[in-house]
Design a protein around this motif. Structure first.
Motif, PDB file in Angstrom:
ATOM      1  N   LEU A   1      14.721  75.488  26.026  1.00 26.23           N
ATOM      2  CA  LEU A   1      16.021  74.840  26.173  1.00 26.23           C
ATOM      3  C   LEU A   1      16.098  73.514  25.424  1.00 26.23           C
ATOM      4  O   LEU A   1      17.008  72.719  25.648  1.00 26.23           O
ATOM      5  CB  LEU A   1      16.332  74.625  27.657  1.00 26.23           C
ATOM      6  CG  LEU A   1      16.438  75.909  28.488  1.00 26.23           C
ATOM      7  CD1 LEU A   1      16.681  75.578  29.947  1.00 26.23           C
ATOM      8  CD2 LEU A   1      17.543  76.807  27.953  1.00 26.23           C
TER       9      LEU A   1
ATOM     10  N   GLY B   1      22.492  79.098  35.640  1.00 25.16           N
ATOM     11  CA  GLY B   1      22.919  77.764  35.249  1.00 25.16           C
ATOM     12  C   GLY B   1      23.921  77.154  36.221  1.00 25.16           C
ATOM     13  O   GLY B   1      24.280  77.728  37.246  1.00 25.16           O
TER      14      GLY B   1
ATOM     15  N   VAL C   1      25.627  75.385  32.349  1.00 23.49           N
ATOM     16  CA  VAL C   1      24.558  74.661  31.656  1.00 23.49           C
ATOM     17  C   VAL C   1      23.258  74.849  32.418  1.00 23.49           C
ATOM     18  O   VAL C   1      23.221  74.685  33.644  1.00 23.49           O
ATOM     19  CB  VAL C   1      24.895  73.152  31.532  1.00 23.49           C
ATOM     20  CG1 VAL C   1      23.683  72.362  31.063  1.00 23.49           C
ATOM     21  CG2 VAL C   1      26.055  72.946  30.573  1.00 23.49           C
TER      22      VAL C   1
ATOM     23  N   ASP D   1      19.900  73.512  33.634  1.00 26.53           N
ATOM     24  CA  ASP D   1      19.508  72.118  33.849  1.00 26.53           C
ATOM     25  C   ASP D   1      18.030  71.925  34.168  1.00 26.53           C
ATOM     26  O   ASP D   1      17.620  70.842  34.579  1.00 26.53           O
ATOM     27  CB  ASP D   1      20.356  71.492  34.962  1.00 26.53           C
ATOM     28  CG  ASP D   1      20.149  72.171  36.315  1.00 26.53           C
ATOM     29  OD1 ASP D   1      19.574  73.277  36.347  1.00 26.53           O
ATOM     30  OD2 ASP D   1      20.569  71.590  37.333  1.00 26.53           O
TER      31      ASP D   1
ATOM     32  N   ARG E   1      20.947  74.958  25.960  1.00 29.34           N
ATOM     33  CA  ARG E   1      21.228  74.793  27.389  1.00 29.34           C
ATOM     34  C   ARG E   1      22.584  75.391  27.789  1.00 29.34           C
ATOM     35  O   ARG E   1      22.844  75.598  28.981  1.00 29.34           O
ATOM     36  CB  ARG E   1      21.199  73.320  27.782  1.00 29.34           C
ATOM     37  CG  ARG E   1      19.809  72.715  27.751  1.00 29.34           C
ATOM     38  CD  ARG E   1      19.721  71.380  28.463  1.00 29.34           C
ATOM     39  NE  ARG E   1      18.336  70.942  28.502  1.00 29.34           N
ATOM     40  CZ  ARG E   1      17.456  71.330  29.411  1.00 29.34           C
ATOM     41  NH1 ARG E   1      17.833  72.159  30.365  1.00 29.34           N
ATOM     42  NH2 ARG E   1      16.215  70.895  29.379  1.00 29.34           N
TER      43      ARG E   1
END
Length: 240
Positions: free
Chosen positions: A25, A124, A17, A19, A116
């Motif tokens: 995103l 990620g 993911v 962030d 995302r």
């Protein structure tokens, strides 16, 4: 479109993911859902407004980031210029899933179609470590989802109190900008401060007893943040 699935350590062993804040995103939004439990923190940065769903008639609260769809005046590149965000926005791309009609604690789901989510590659943050154990990111997401779910469930009584005392009213905000243009914000509701002041001691006592008075005052206080939002819009215009 969205594709919600239950997270498991086998299927999603290598899922990652992104962030960081980014328009690409999903951060280029003008508002996010907010629960009364969050009003005290959010009101120091964002205007809090209300919206009634036309189909269901239900009321929800929003923290405003901008004046039109796709505008987030707190987002500058990969920086979100505020120390807090509504939980409903922070937890993305995670969500709680339950079987229809079930009232259990639910399970952590992820929207695989959310921007995302990274299906392949090394960028990620991983959801699981090499041994299949949840990463700190996933553990934190589960905690935040639990907090959000509890706050959401408790919010119904607050919105019912607003309706019971008829404390919501439509409002229109004219936003004059430095380039000579004007933007009109419509379609939202705000606390009717005259009706709030006119409540008798019994009504105020009931609101205080049920824990609704503080978020009410926080929502009223948040109106002062419209000035800061206009300043952000003007600063962005001046830079273009």
């Amino acid at each position: 479109m969205s594709q919600h699935v239950i997270i498991d350590s086998v299927t999603h062993r290598d899922l990652r993911v992104a962030d960081m804040p980014s328009a690409a995103l999903g951060d280029n939004v003008m508002a996010a859902l907010a629960t009364p439990h969050e009003f005290r923190a959010l009101q120091a940065h964002y205007p809090i407004v209300f919206r009634r769903d036309i189909a269901s008639g239900q009321v929800s609260a929003l923290a405003l980031f901008g004046f039109e769809n796709g505008e987030n005046l707190f987002l500058e590149g990969n920086i979100w210029d505020a120390p807090c965000k509504p939980l409903a926005h922070v937890v993305q791309p995670f969500l709680i899933g339950r079987a229809e009609g079930s009232d259990d604690l639910g399970q952590v789901h992820i929207d695989l179609d959310h921007p995302r989510v990274i299906q392949t590659g090394e960028s990620g943050v991983r959801l699981f470590d090499e041994d299949g154990r949840p990463s700190p990111l996933l553990e934190n997401a589960a905690q935040l989802l639990g907090d959000l779910d509890a706050a959401y469930r408790a919010s119904g009584a607050f919105f019912a109190a607003l309706e019971r005392y008829e404390l919501l009213e439509p409002f229109t905000l004219e936003v004059p900008l430095v380039d000579g243009s004007k933007h009109t914000l419509v379609g939202f509701l705000a606390i009717n401060e005259d009706k709030l002041r006119a409540l008798d001691s019994a009504a105020l006592g009931d609101l205080h007893r049920d824990g609704h008075l503080m978020p009410l005052f926080m929502a009223v206080a948040s109106v002062s943040q419209f000035g800061g939002l206009v300043a952000r819009r003007n600063a962005r215009i001046s830079r273009t």
